[in-house]
Design a protein around this motif. Structure first.
Motif, short mmCIF file in Angstrom:
data_model
loop_
_atom_site.label_atom_id
_atom_site.label_comp_id
_atom_site.label_asym_id
_atom_site.label_seq_id
_atom_site.Cartn_x
_atom_site.Cartn_y
_atom_site.Cartn_z
N ILE A 88 2.85 3.77 5.98
CA ILE A 88 2.14 2.48 6.01
C ILE A 88 3.20 1.39 5.94
O ILE A 88 3.64 0.98 4.87
N THR A 89 3.60 0.93 7.11
CA THR A 89 4.71 -0.01 7.22
C THR A 89 4.36 -1.18 8.12
O THR A 89 3.35 -1.16 8.83
N VAL A 90 5.21 -2.18 8.08
CA VAL A 90 5.20 -3.23 9.09
C VAL A 90 6.42 -2.95 9.96
O VAL A 90 7.55 -2.90 9.48
N ASP A 91 6.18 -2.73 11.25
CA ASP A 91 7.26 -2.42 12.19
C ASP A 91 7.56 -3.65 13.03
O ASP A 91 6.67 -4.18 13.70
N ALA A 92 8.80 -4.09 12.99
CA ALA A 92 9.24 -5.23 13.79
C ALA A 92 10.10 -4.72 14.94
O ALA A 92 10.96 -3.85 14.75
N THR A 93 9.86 -5.25 16.13
CA THR A 93 10.61 -4.86 17.32
C THR A 93 11.26 -6.09 17.93
O THR A 93 10.60 -7.12 18.10
N PHE A 94 12.53 -5.95 18.23
CA PHE A 94 13.30 -7.06 18.80
C PHE A 94 13.83 -6.61 20.16
O PHE A 94 14.48 -5.58 20.26
N THR A 95 13.53 -7.38 21.21
CA THR A 95 13.93 -6.98 22.56
C THR A 95 15.00 -7.91 23.11
O THR A 95 15.17 -9.03 22.64
N ARG A 96 15.69 -7.42 24.11
CA ARG A 96 16.75 -8.21 24.74
C ARG A 96 16.22 -9.44 25.47
O ARG A 96 16.93 -10.42 25.63
N ASN A 97 14.98 -9.39 25.91
CA ASN A 97 14.42 -10.54 26.63
C ASN A 97 13.89 -11.63 25.70
O ASN A 97 13.35 -12.62 26.14
N GLY A 98 14.03 -11.43 24.39
CA GLY A 98 13.65 -12.47 23.43
C GLY A 98 12.22 -12.40 22.93
O GLY A 98 11.79 -13.27 22.19
N HIS A 99 11.46 -11.37 23.31
CA HIS A 99 10.09 -11.23 22.82
C HIS A 99 10.10 -10.34 21.59
O HIS A 99 10.36 -9.15 21.69
N CYS A 152 0.55 -6.79 1.66
CA CYS A 152 -0.54 -6.03 2.30
C CYS A 152 -0.85 -4.76 1.53
O CYS A 152 0.01 -3.91 1.31
N ARG A 153 -2.10 -4.61 1.16
CA ARG A 153 -2.56 -3.42 0.45
C ARG A 153 -3.54 -2.60 1.28
O ARG A 153 -4.16 -1.66 0.79
N ALA A 154 -3.66 -2.96 2.56
CA ALA A 154 -4.61 -2.29 3.44
C ALA A 154 -4.17 -0.87 3.74
O ALA A 154 -2.99 -0.58 3.86
N ALA A 157 0.83 -1.21 0.00
CA ALA A 157 0.00 0.00 0.00
C ALA A 157 0.87 1.26 0.00
O ALA A 157 0.55 2.24 -0.67
N ALA A 158 1.97 1.24 0.73
CA ALA A 158 2.88 2.39 0.76
C ALA A 158 3.49 2.63 -0.62
O ALA A 158 3.63 3.78 -1.05
#
Length: 70
Positions: free
Chosen positions: A18-29, A61-63, A9-10
């Motif tokens: 209009i993005t997909v945001d991925a987050t990576f944490t130190r605790n593994g979640h 994704c085109r939403a 869509a972007a």
């Protein structure tokens, strides 16, 4: 750490929010959320799977995000 993937869509609209945001944490979640359709993905320990989901989802994704205007 965060990663951002442009959605289809972007690309079509030129709205680079209009993005997909991925987050990576130190605790593994690790999570990913689409700012277009709102779909989410969450997993422990496997950041490569989070990246894979985010990239694949963004490619298709085109939403458009919902607006508050009626």
């Amino acid at each position: 750490m965060k990663a951002r993937y442009l959605t289809r869509a972007a690309e079509i609209t030129g709205d680079h929010e209009i993005t997909v945001d991925a987050t990576f944490t130190r605790n593994g979640h690790h999570t990913a959320e689409c700012r277009g359709c709102g779909d989410t993905y969450s997993i422990y320990l496997y950041d490569s799977k989070t990246r894979e989901w985010a990239q694949q989802h963004a490619e298709t994704c085109r939403a458009m995000p919902a607006t508050d205007a009626v």
